[in-house]
Design a protein around this motif. Structure first.
Motif: not given
Lengths: 334, 280
Positions: B176-177, B179-184, B186, B188, B194-195, B198
């Motif tokens: 989920d995190q 995918l959320a980064a992709h939709s924002l 970001a 690969s 960043r996600i 960490p």
């Protein structure tokens, strides 16, 4: 039209999640994809976002063909059922994420994030980690994060599904108000018909991978296209071969002309509402719901075994099931 | 959860005799098998002060051996970390045919004796008779009986440690995190940096520490592959063996103590930092 879904199909192995689905979602409105679990509504939303790929068909967003576009190029905001908060980042950095990726100037990011945090009422939580927020607060943060990049469409996948009933109700009223302020084209998935009826401008009912009906909440409620839609939008009962809503039945003591005679079998009082089960001469059990006041107006004589008559009130929606009432009698009213 | 409240400590029934018996058995087991023998090494090392350690470090060949071990361990850990994180992502985030076979293969280094690993590497990279070795040697790269072979053997034995730490954390993390980064917006690489990274950093740190400890202590595979040339390819563990066989007991204890203390220090440091960072 902001989002055009044309002839989209999607299978997962043998399971058909979407079967030749076409939907047009208008700009600036709040649209609900409503249907039972496993009906394909979440798959459709994820295909619009680019998180899944359709086997067949096309998607266009704001007039641009997006079928083969990667999610990061679609400019959609996506809100997940379980928030998908970036756990190691503060609320502020979560909301700023999309802007930092876009390399916007620091000042602009700060201004925009603060504006959004104010919009979702989380200003004083900017420095907290997501784990220090409640479920409702996390979901508001996720909304602010999705809105930060000024998406052309906002997609919400069962956004309130993981919250308790009270917060859920608050948040959906809040979402409606937020949408009235922000006006971004919004699509949300829900299996809760009350949520859809209350919040949405337009509802798309999806079942078993197909669209059953598209319309405003009033159109759906007042003119359901088929018995599935009618059943899904609220409790139903059967009178003869017609599917009707129990509160659209008029119940009178005695046997006046032009109505179906029946005998009271069971009376259940739930709060303000009284549920009366009556058996017709054909042996069909019909459920009628009355308000407490209406029930008292029937007179004190009405109890189990009393003769009554049932009639569908004028203009009330009904769907012909085409089924033999006597054979179905046992199932109705349960 | 913001409203998480620590429940009042419930009154538990007093531990019965079986509980006490179990505690004694476990403690005795650990003391007899681990704590006592290791502490004896330390006691023997310092039986007559710092003399044996000083003597050990005065020998340039021994110092060279320790340097070699540390260099090899660091290179092996870097390789295993990069490869391990990449492999974990591949195993958890992607579907491909042969995935289960690959996963089983990755456990092989843990189940196979290191000495078998050493022999296997010699068969492939051996300078004269190896399958691939002569070709490499013609190109000027000597593998077996040289540092590259020692690195290869060390990488082999420590291969699964990072992967086995990272894979369960990645599975737990879900997508989920990311995918959320992709939709924002970001890509690969940005999403990973960043996600994902960490989120798995403590698993990586723990895997690195375990790999480091394992790499420093590797003996069997290295013994076969290195050739054990004094001052050239003799590593710290081989020094311990050599001194032990030559009846230089104080030297053997001192070298063993140094080796063990590096590994213990790594694990202690990490276990001190880790819970603090994760406490919320």
């Amino acid at each position: 039209m902001s989002i055009e879904v044309a002839n989209v199909s999607k299978r997962f192995g043998d399971f058909v999640a979407l079967d030749d689905v076409s939907v047009s979602i208008p700009s600036g409105q709040l649209t609900a994809l409503l249907g039972p679990s496993g009906g394909g509504k979440s798959t459709l939303l994820r295909i619009i976002a680019g998180l899944e790929h359709p086997d067949d068909g096309r998607i266009s967003i704001e007039g641009r063909d997006a079928t083969l576009l990667r999610p990061q190029r679609r400019n959609v905001g996506f809100v997940f059922q379980h928030y998908a908060a970036f756990k190691h980042l503060s609320v502020y950095r979560n909301v700023a994420f999309g802007l930092e990726i876009r390399k916007r100037p620091k000042d602009e990011i700060r201004e925009r994030v603060q504006h959004l945090l104010a919009l979702v009422h989380l200003e004083q939580f900017a420095d907290r980690l997501p784990s220090q927020l409640s479920g409702g607060q996390r979901q508001r943060m996720a909304l602010a994060r999705a809105l930060a990049v000024e998406p052309s469409v906002l997609l919400l996948d069962e956004p309130f599904g993981a919250l308790d009933a009270k917060v859920r109700k608050e948040l959906r009223e809040w979402l409606r108000r937020l949408h009235d302020e922000v006006h971004v084209t919004t699509v949300f998935v829900t299996h809760d018909q009350e949520e859809a009826l209350e919040v949405a401008d337009e509802i798309v009912v999806i079942n078993e991978g197909r669209v059953e009906q598209i319309g405003s909440p009033d159109q759906l409620y007042d003119a359901p296209a088929n018995d599935f839609v009618m059943r899904f939008l609220g409790p139903v009962t059967q009178l003869g071969s017609r599917l009707v809503r129990p509160h659209d039945l008029e119940l009178r003591a005695g046997e006046p002309y032009g109505a179906m005679p029946a005998t009271v079998q069971r009376i259940v009082r739930v709060g303000f509402e009284v549920r009366v089960e009556a058996v017709t001469a054909a042996g069909q059990t019909v459920l009628a719901t009355l308000s407490r006041t209406q029930f008292q107006a029937l007179g004190i004589g009405v109890g189990v075994g009393s003769p009554v008559s049932l009639r569908l009130v004028d203009g009330a929606p009904s769907v012909d099931t085409g089924e033999d009432p006597a054979a179905e009698a046992v199932l109705v009213g349960t | 959860m913001a409203d998480r409240v620590r429940p009042a400590r419930s009154r538990r029934p007093r531990p019965g005799p079986i509980t006490y018996a179990l505690r004694i058995v476990v403690s005795a087991y650990l003391i007899l098998l681990v704590a006592w023998p290791v502490s004896l090494v330390a006691r023997n090392t310092f039986a007559d002060g710092f003399g044996s350690v000083r003597e050990l470090l005065a020998d340039p060949d021994t110092v060279h051996a320790f340097r070699l071990t540390i260099t090899v361990a660091i290179i092996a850990v870097v390789i295993n970390t990069i490869f391990g994180v990449g492999m974990s992502l591949l195993l958890v985030r992607f579907e491909f045919p042969g995935k289960r076979l690959l996963s089983a293969l990755l456990d092989l280094p843990l189940s196979v004796s290191p000495i078998v690993a050493g022999l296997a590497l010699t068969l492939v990279y051996g300078g004269r008779t190896g399958w691939f070795g002569p070709t490499l040697e013609d190109l000027g790269l000597r593998v077996v009986f040289a540092p590259p072979g020692i690195v290869a053997a060390t990488v082999f034995v420590a291969l699964p440690l990072v992967i086995r730490e990272v894979v369960p954390v990645l599975e737990e993390l879900g997508t989920d995190q990311e995918l959320a980064a992709h939709s924002l917006g970001a890509g690969s690489v940005q999403t990973f940096r960043r996600i994902t990274l960490p989120a798995i950093r403590w698993a990586v740190v723990y895997g690195v520490v375990l790999s480091l400890a394992r790499s420093l202590g590797e003996f069997g595979a290295v013994k076969v592959v290195s050739g054990n040339v004094l001052g050239e390819t003799r590593t710290a563990t081989l020094v311990v063996e050599e001194k032990d066989l030559n009846f230089d007991k104080p030297g053997a204890y001192a070298a063993a103590f140094l080796l063990a203390s590096v590994s213990v220090a790594c694990i202690v440091v990490v276990s001190i930092i880790r819970p603090k960072e994760q406490a919320r």
